[in-house]
Design a protein around this motif. Structure first.
Motif, PDB file in Angstrom:
ATOM      1  N   UNK A   1       0.852  -1.185   0.000  1.00  0.00           N
ATOM      2  CA  UNK A   1       0.000   0.000   0.000  1.00  0.00           C
ATOM      3  C   UNK A   1       0.891   1.239   0.000  1.00  0.00           C
ATOM      4  N   UNK A   2       0.330   2.387  -0.373  1.00  0.00           N
ATOM      5  CA  UNK A   2       1.119   3.614  -0.291  1.00  0.00           C
ATOM      6  C   UNK A   2       1.718   3.784   1.108  1.00  0.00           C
ATOM      7  N   UNK A   3       2.991   4.157   1.148  1.00  0.00           N
ATOM      8  CA  UNK A   3       3.721   4.229   2.410  1.00  0.00           C
ATOM      9  C   UNK A   3       3.348   5.456   3.234  1.00  0.00           C
ATOM     10  N   UNK A   4       3.140   6.579   2.564  1.00  0.00           N
ATOM     11  CA  UNK A   4       2.780   7.799   3.274  1.00  0.00           C
ATOM     12  C   UNK A   4       3.975   8.510   3.886  1.00  0.00           C
ATOM     13  N   UNK A   5       3.725   9.720   4.365  1.00  0.00           N
ATOM     14  CA  UNK A   5       4.802  10.563   4.867  1.00  0.00           C
ATOM     15  C   UNK A   5       5.310  10.108   6.231  1.00  0.00           C
ATOM     16  N   UNK A   6       4.463   9.534   7.065  1.00  0.00           N
ATOM     17  CA  UNK A   6       4.928   9.058   8.373  1.00  0.00           C
ATOM     18  C   UNK A   6       5.952   7.940   8.207  1.00  0.00           C
ATOM     19  N   UNK A   7       5.691   7.018   7.310  1.00  0.00           N
ATOM     20  CA  UNK A   7       6.646   5.932   7.053  1.00  0.00           C
ATOM     21  C   UNK A   7       7.947   6.503   6.476  1.00  0.00           C
ATOM     22  N   UNK A   8       7.806   7.498   5.623  1.00  0.00           N
ATOM     23  CA  UNK A   8       8.988   8.135   5.047  1.00  0.00           C
ATOM     24  C   UNK A   8       9.865   8.729   6.144  1.00  0.00           C
ATOM     25  N   UNK A   9       9.250   9.413   7.095  1.00  0.00           N
ATOM     26  CA  UNK A   9      10.004  10.006   8.204  1.00  0.00           C
ATOM     27  C   UNK A   9      10.681   8.923   9.042  1.00  0.00           C
ATOM     28  N   UNK A  10       9.975   7.820   9.275  1.00  0.00           N
ATOM     29  CA  UNK A  10      10.549   6.719  10.043  1.00  0.00           C
ATOM     30  C   UNK A  10      11.731   6.103   9.304  1.00  0.00           C
ATOM     31  N   UNK A  11      11.595   5.911   7.988  1.00  0.00           N
ATOM     32  CA  UNK A  11      12.692   5.358   7.179  1.00  0.00           C
ATOM     33  C   UNK A  11      13.912   6.266   7.260  1.00  0.00           C
ATOM     34  N   UNK A  12      13.704   7.583   7.234  1.00  0.00           N
ATOM     35  CA  UNK A  12      14.842   8.505   7.292  1.00  0.00           C
ATOM     36  C   UNK A  12      15.600   8.336   8.600  1.00  0.00           C
ATOM     37  N   UNK A  13      14.897   8.180   9.686  1.00  0.00           N
ATOM     38  CA  UNK A  13      15.577   7.959  10.968  1.00  0.00           C
ATOM     39  C   UNK A  13      16.392   6.670  10.935  1.00  0.00           C
ATOM     40  N   UNK A  14      15.889   5.672  10.241  1.00  0.00           N
ATOM     41  CA  UNK A  14      16.576   4.384  10.204  1.00  0.00           C
ATOM     42  C   UNK A  14      17.783   4.373   9.275  1.00  0.00           C
ATOM     43  N   UNK A  15      17.716   5.106   8.169  1.00  0.00           N
ATOM     44  CA  UNK A  15      18.799   5.024   7.179  1.00  0.00           C
ATOM     45  C   UNK A  15      19.860   6.098   7.364  1.00  0.00           C
ATOM     46  N   UNK A  16      19.552   7.171   8.067  1.00  0.00           N
ATOM     47  CA  UNK A  16      20.507   8.263   8.205  1.00  0.00           C
ATOM     48  C   UNK A  16      21.850   7.727   8.723  1.00  0.00           C
ATOM     49  N   UNK A  17      22.955   8.235   8.168  1.00  0.00           N
ATOM     50  CA  UNK A  17      23.080   9.406   7.298  1.00  0.00           C
ATOM     51  C   UNK A  17      22.994   9.106   5.798  1.00  0.00           C
ATOM     52  N   UNK A  18      22.590   7.891   5.414  1.00  0.00           N
ATOM     53  CA  UNK A  18      22.445   7.604   3.988  1.00  0.00           C
ATOM     54  C   UNK A  18      21.334   8.452   3.382  1.00  0.00           C
ATOM     55  N   UNK A  19      21.478   8.840   2.122  1.00  0.00           N
ATOM     56  CA  UNK A  19      20.383   9.535   1.441  1.00  0.00           C
ATOM     57  C   UNK A  19      19.171   8.623   1.279  1.00  0.00           C
ATOM     58  N   UNK A  20      17.994   9.214   1.386  1.00  0.00           N
ATOM     59  CA  UNK A  20      16.733   8.487   1.219  1.00  0.00           C
ATOM     60  C   UNK A  20      15.999   9.029   0.004  1.00  0.00           C
ATOM     61  N   UNK A  21      15.656   8.134  -0.900  1.00  0.00           N
ATOM     62  CA  UNK A  21      14.934   8.485  -2.123  1.00  0.00           C
ATOM     63  C   UNK A  21      13.470   8.102  -1.959  1.00  0.00           C
ATOM     64  N   UNK A  22      12.583   9.037  -2.211  1.00  0.00           N
ATOM     65  CA  UNK A  22      11.142   8.765  -2.211  1.00  0.00           C
ATOM     66  C   UNK A  22      10.700   8.538  -3.648  1.00  0.00           C
ATOM     67  N   UNK A  23       9.810   7.557  -3.843  1.00  0.00           N
ATOM     68  CA  UNK A  23       9.305   7.262  -5.187  1.00  0.00           C
ATOM     69  C   UNK A  23       7.854   6.813  -5.091  1.00  0.00           C
ATOM     70  N   UNK A  24       7.089   7.113  -6.127  1.00  0.00           N
ATOM     71  CA  UNK A  24       5.716   6.633  -6.213  1.00  0.00           C
ATOM     72  C   UNK A  24       4.683   7.724  -6.069  1.00  0.00           C
ATOM     73  N   UNK A  25       4.063   8.110  -7.181  1.00  0.00           N
ATOM     74  CA  UNK A  25       2.971   9.071  -7.150  1.00  0.00           C
ATOM     75  C   UNK A  25       3.387  10.498  -6.836  1.00  0.00           C
ATOM     76  N   UNK A  26       4.657  10.820  -7.043  1.00  0.00           N
ATOM     77  CA  UNK A  26       5.127  12.156  -6.685  1.00  0.00           C
ATOM     78  C   UNK A  26       4.814  13.166  -7.780  1.00  0.00           C
ATOM     79  N   UNK A  27       4.516  14.373  -7.343  1.00  0.00           N
ATOM     80  CA  UNK A  27       4.298  15.523  -8.222  1.00  0.00           C
ATOM     81  C   UNK A  27       4.998  16.723  -7.601  1.00  0.00           C
ATOM     82  N   UNK A  28       5.248  17.767  -8.370  1.00  0.00           N
ATOM     83  CA  UNK A  28       5.847  18.959  -7.768  1.00  0.00           C
ATOM     84  C   UNK A  28       5.027  19.504  -6.606  1.00  0.00           C
ATOM     85  N   UNK A  29       3.708  19.363  -6.678  1.00  0.00           N
ATOM     86  CA  UNK A  29       2.846  19.884  -5.620  1.00  0.00           C
ATOM     87  C   UNK A  29       3.004  19.125  -4.301  1.00  0.00           C
ATOM     88  N   UNK A  30       3.497  17.902  -4.359  1.00  0.00           N
ATOM     89  CA  UNK A  30       3.672  17.077  -3.163  1.00  0.00           C
ATOM     90  C   UNK A  30       5.090  17.150  -2.590  1.00  0.00           C
TER      91      UNK A  30
END
Length: 201
Positions: A133-162
């Motif tokens: 299912x779509x991961x959402x922004x909360x999951x994205x924030x959690x992933x960043x805490x887990x992977x830092x300091x590695x760069x995190x790439x977001x993908x899926x359904x992105x638009x400039x407005x988002x």
């Protein structure tokens, strides 16, 4: 590995020749279901175009060809990671990006010592059928805490407005496929993305 905030993903060297000269600095060549001769020719064209325009090329899946063609980086999905010779990739000096969709995949990705990790889909996507299912922004924030300091790439359904929400949640880079390639004017949409990501450069 520092990533440009706009990460364009395309399925052929023709797209790279069209869009990279507009100012794209990071592009992935993702081609499925073609023979080796075709893939090699496409990778070679893509690499030459990127070299002329100062763009980093990432080859999806085909790590052996990426090594043989002198490329800089490769991106692997989880199945491809399991079958890849990571030692050969490292010996060749290739940067390594890995996909992840759930905690188990994230653990496997981090154990492989990547240069960046991708998470998706963040929003619903029409690119392909997804088990997740779509991961959402909360999951994205959690992933960043887990992977830092590695760069995190977001993908899926992105638009400039988002983009604001995605970057504020912790993404370092936004990967884009359909919002550009299926747009009526891909060149204009690429310029929209370049303008929208300027603030994060």
């Amino acid at each position: 590995m520092r990533l440009d905030p706009f990460y364009l993903i395309v399925d052929g060297a023709d797209w790279i020749e069209r869009l990279v000269p507009l100012g794209v600095r990071l592009v992935q060549l993702r081609i499925k279901g073609r023979d080796e001769a075709y893939l090699r020719a496409e990778i070679r064209r893509a690499r030459e175009t990127c070299a002329r325009h100062g763009c980093r090329l990432v080859v999806n899946d085909h790590w052996r060809l990426a090594i043989e063609e002198g490329c800089e980086a490769v991106h692997l999905g989880q199945e491809d990671l399991a079958a890849a010779d990571r030692a050969a990739i490292r010996r060749a000096g290739l940067r390594l990006g890995l996909s992840s969709h759930d905690p188990r995949e994230l653990e496997a990705a981090l154990a492989a010592g990547p240069d960046y990790v991708a998470l998706g889909p963040i929003y619903p996507t029409v690119l392909k059928r997804m088990t997740w299912a779509p991961q959402g922004l909360d999951r994205l924030a959690d992933w960043k805490r887990r992977v830092a300091p590695l760069p995190l790439v977001a993908i899926g359904g992105l638009t400039p407005e988002r983009l604001s929400g995605v970057f504020e949640a912790g993404a370092d880079c936004a990967a884009v496929v359909t919002d550009v390639l299926r747009h009526p004017d891909p060149e204009a949409r690429t310029r929209d993305w370049l303008a929208a990501t300027t603030v994060w450069r």
